[in-house]
Design a protein around this motif. Structure first.
Motif, mmCIF file in Angstrom:
data_model
loop_
_atom_site.group_PDB
_atom_site.id
_atom_site.type_symbol
_atom_site.label_atom_id
_atom_site.label_comp_id
_atom_site.label_asym_id
_atom_site.label_seq_id
_atom_site.Cartn_x
_atom_site.Cartn_y
_atom_site.Cartn_z
ATOM 1 N N THR A 104 0.891 -1.459 -0.018
ATOM 2 C CA THR A 104 -0.012 0.015 0.211
ATOM 3 C C THR A 104 0.545 1.438 -0.294
ATOM 4 N N PHE A 105 2.216 1.293 0.843
ATOM 5 C CA PHE A 105 2.894 2.593 0.941
ATOM 6 C C PHE A 105 3.555 2.846 -0.079
ATOM 7 N N ARG A 106 3.320 1.936 -0.871
ATOM 8 C CA ARG A 106 4.222 2.509 -2.942
ATOM 9 C C ARG A 106 2.891 3.075 -3.397
ATOM 10 N N TRP A 107 1.789 2.933 -3.275
ATOM 11 C CA TRP A 107 0.814 3.832 -3.860
ATOM 12 C C TRP A 107 0.326 5.259 -2.984
ATOM 13 N N VAL A 108 0.928 5.349 -1.815
ATOM 14 C CA VAL A 108 0.422 5.776 -0.814
ATOM 15 C C VAL A 108 1.433 7.493 -1.295
ATOM 16 N N MET A 109 2.819 7.041 -1.218
ATOM 17 C CA MET A 109 3.675 8.182 -1.372
ATOM 18 C C MET A 109 4.373 8.553 -2.602
ATOM 19 N N PRO A 110 3.168 8.507 -3.472
ATOM 20 C CA PRO A 110 3.126 9.501 -4.427
ATOM 21 C C PRO A 110 1.806 10.231 -4.285
ATOM 22 N N ALA A 111 0.556 9.544 -3.730
ATOM 23 C CA ALA A 111 -0.225 10.748 -3.802
ATOM 24 C C ALA A 111 0.392 11.513 -2.312
ATOM 25 N N VAL A 112 1.119 11.539 -1.832
ATOM 26 C CA VAL A 112 1.884 12.290 -0.141
ATOM 27 C C VAL A 112 2.391 13.692 -1.107
ATOM 28 N N LEU A 113 3.362 12.597 -2.138
ATOM 29 C CA LEU A 113 4.407 13.840 -2.439
ATOM 30 C C LEU A 113 3.757 14.697 -3.436
ATOM 31 N N ILE A 114 3.131 14.081 -4.213
ATOM 32 C CA ILE A 114 2.219 15.547 -5.802
ATOM 33 C C ILE A 114 1.551 16.162 -5.062
ATOM 34 N N PRO A 115 0.973 15.847 -4.617
ATOM 35 C CA PRO A 115 0.317 17.326 -3.576
ATOM 36 C C PRO A 115 0.903 17.801 -2.724
ATOM 37 N N ALA A 116 1.684 17.503 -2.020
ATOM 38 C CA ALA A 116 2.489 18.383 -1.013
ATOM 39 C C ALA A 116 3.051 18.992 -2.226
ATOM 40 N N GLY A 117 4.290 18.528 -3.371
ATOM 41 C CA GLY A 117 4.769 19.358 -4.703
ATOM 42 C C GLY A 117 3.821 20.486 -5.000
ATOM 43 N N VAL A 118 3.017 20.481 -5.374
ATOM 44 C CA VAL A 118 1.872 21.005 -6.365
ATOM 45 C C VAL A 118 2.383 22.584 -4.853
ATOM 46 N N SER A 119 1.226 21.856 -4.200
ATOM 47 C CA SER A 119 0.895 22.996 -2.791
ATOM 48 C C SER A 119 1.921 24.342 -2.754
ATOM 49 N N LEU A 120 3.307 23.304 -2.264
ATOM 50 C CA LEU A 120 4.582 24.322 -1.851
ATOM 51 C C LEU A 120 4.666 24.725 -2.948
ATOM 52 N N SER A 121 4.320 25.302 -4.598
ATOM 53 C CA SER A 121 4.882 25.592 -5.595
ATOM 54 C C SER A 121 5.146 26.714 -5.375
ATOM 55 N N PRO A 122 6.108 28.031 -6.359
ATOM 56 C CA PRO A 122 6.448 29.291 -5.847
ATOM 57 C C PRO A 122 5.017 29.916 -6.763
ATOM 58 N N ASP A 123 4.004 28.936 -7.577
ATOM 59 C CA ASP A 123 3.197 30.154 -7.478
ATOM 60 C C ASP A 123 1.705 29.578 -7.840
ATOM 61 N N TYR A 124 2.180 29.165 -6.206
ATOM 62 C CA TYR A 124 0.073 28.138 -6.116
ATOM 63 C C TYR A 124 0.194 29.393 -4.736
ATOM 64 N N PRO A 125 -1.124 29.949 -4.532
ATOM 65 C CA PRO A 125 -1.777 30.753 -4.364
ATOM 66 C C PRO A 125 -1.182 31.258 -2.768
ATOM 67 N N ASN A 126 -0.607 32.774 -1.977
ATOM 68 C CA ASN A 126 -0.259 32.424 -1.541
ATOM 69 C C ASN A 126 0.773 31.666 -0.573
ATOM 70 N N SER A 127 1.241 31.026 -1.139
ATOM 71 C CA SER A 127 2.697 30.048 -0.900
ATOM 72 C C SER A 127 3.975 31.118 -1.396
ATOM 73 N N HIS A 128 4.756 31.106 -0.281
ATOM 74 C CA HIS A 128 5.904 32.306 -0.590
ATOM 75 C C HIS A 128 7.353 30.662 0.228
ATOM 76 N N PHE A 129 6.339 30.064 0.536
ATOM 77 C CA PHE A 129 7.382 28.665 1.547
ATOM 78 C C PHE A 129 8.758 28.313 0.402
ATOM 79 N N ASP A 130 8.250 28.023 -0.640
ATOM 80 C CA ASP A 130 9.063 27.249 -1.816
ATOM 81 C C ASP A 130 10.565 28.286 -2.179
ATOM 82 N N ARG A 131 9.805 29.300 -2.661
ATOM 83 C CA ARG A 131 11.050 30.165 -3.399
ATOM 84 C C ARG A 131 11.580 31.225 -1.716
#
Length: 235
Positions: free
Chosen positions: A42-69
């Motif tokens: 199961t964890f092999r499916w869980v990891m992508p399901a965690v990493l991809i949304p987390a990466g998108v949410s931390l994107s420098p172009d994501y609204p109100n998100s400056h954490f990455d940049r």
């Protein structure tokens, strides 16, 4: 903390080298030959399901998100300010180990021909997704060199290889997948210290790589059965 993580990754690689040699001698006695891959954990499916949304949410172009940049990049460049081309070679590390174990005759979860087909499919899926996203998003790199930052292709390639290495030879020795993931994680970290990628690019790239390997392991057996059945009907 980041320096300690890099040291841990490189120490894992150092300990992996003698362990692979020992595993090559022991694996034929301990691993059962299986014509098709086993069902993934199961964890092999869980990891992508965690990493991809987390990466998108931390994107420098994501609204109100400056954490990455403004936080992650500044911390890396201030505390780990160095440049290296090691990531250009390390991205191939997991697949190099995968190839070496296969050529050495180590028995994995699938037959050699199926193993090659799964690897080709996984890398094909990863390449299409990564190149498609790069063309669609045109995210600028931190160093401003071009606009193909998202997601990290180096990281996606490394984690595709690490996922394949884990699925195929994880039963031989726990050190084999650990070494593969250590190489993949170090690749992603070096892409950031080289100022070529944001952390969001690396997280999404890692998720895509892992997801590509899992999809290949699920789709390939189904596709093979369809082809064999079709040829049997023609015959």
């Amino acid at each position: 903390m980041l320096t300690s993580w890099m040291m841990l990754c490189w120490l894992s690689l150092a300990t992996l080298i003698p362990s692979i040699g020992q595993s090559i001698r022991e694996v034929p006695l301990r691993v059962q030959w299986d014509s098709m891959p086993a069902r993934p954990a199961t964890f092999r499916w869980v990891m992508p399901a965690v990493l991809i949304p987390a990466g998108v949410s931390l994107s420098p172009d994501y609204p109100n998100s400056h954490f990455d940049r403004f936080y992650v990049r500044s911390e890396l460049q201030d505390k780990l300010h160095f440049r290296t081309h090691a990531d250009d070679f390390l991205q191939y590390g997991p697949m190099a180990v995968w190839t070496g174990l296969s050529l050495a005759g180590v028995k994995g979860r699938s037959l050699p021909l199926d193993r090659a087909g799964i690897a080709l499919m996984a890398h094909g899926i990863m390449s299409v997704v990564v190149l498609g996203l790069k063309e669609a998003t045109h995210e600028g790199r931190p160093d401003g060199s071009d606009s193909f930052s998202f997601p990290s292709g180096h990281t996606a390639l490394a984690f595709t290889g690490a996922g394949l290495l884990d699925r195929e030879f994880g039963g031989a020795s726990s050190l084999i997948p650990i070494g593969g993931y250590a190489m993949a994680a170090t690749t992603g970290l070096l892409r950031m210290t080289n100022d070529k990628h944001w952390i969001s690019d690396v997280l999404v790239g890692a998720g895509i790589g892992l997801l590509s390997s899992e999809i290949a392991y699920q789709v390939y057996p189904w596709l093979k059965r369809k082809i064999v059945r079709h040829k049997s009907k023609d015959f």
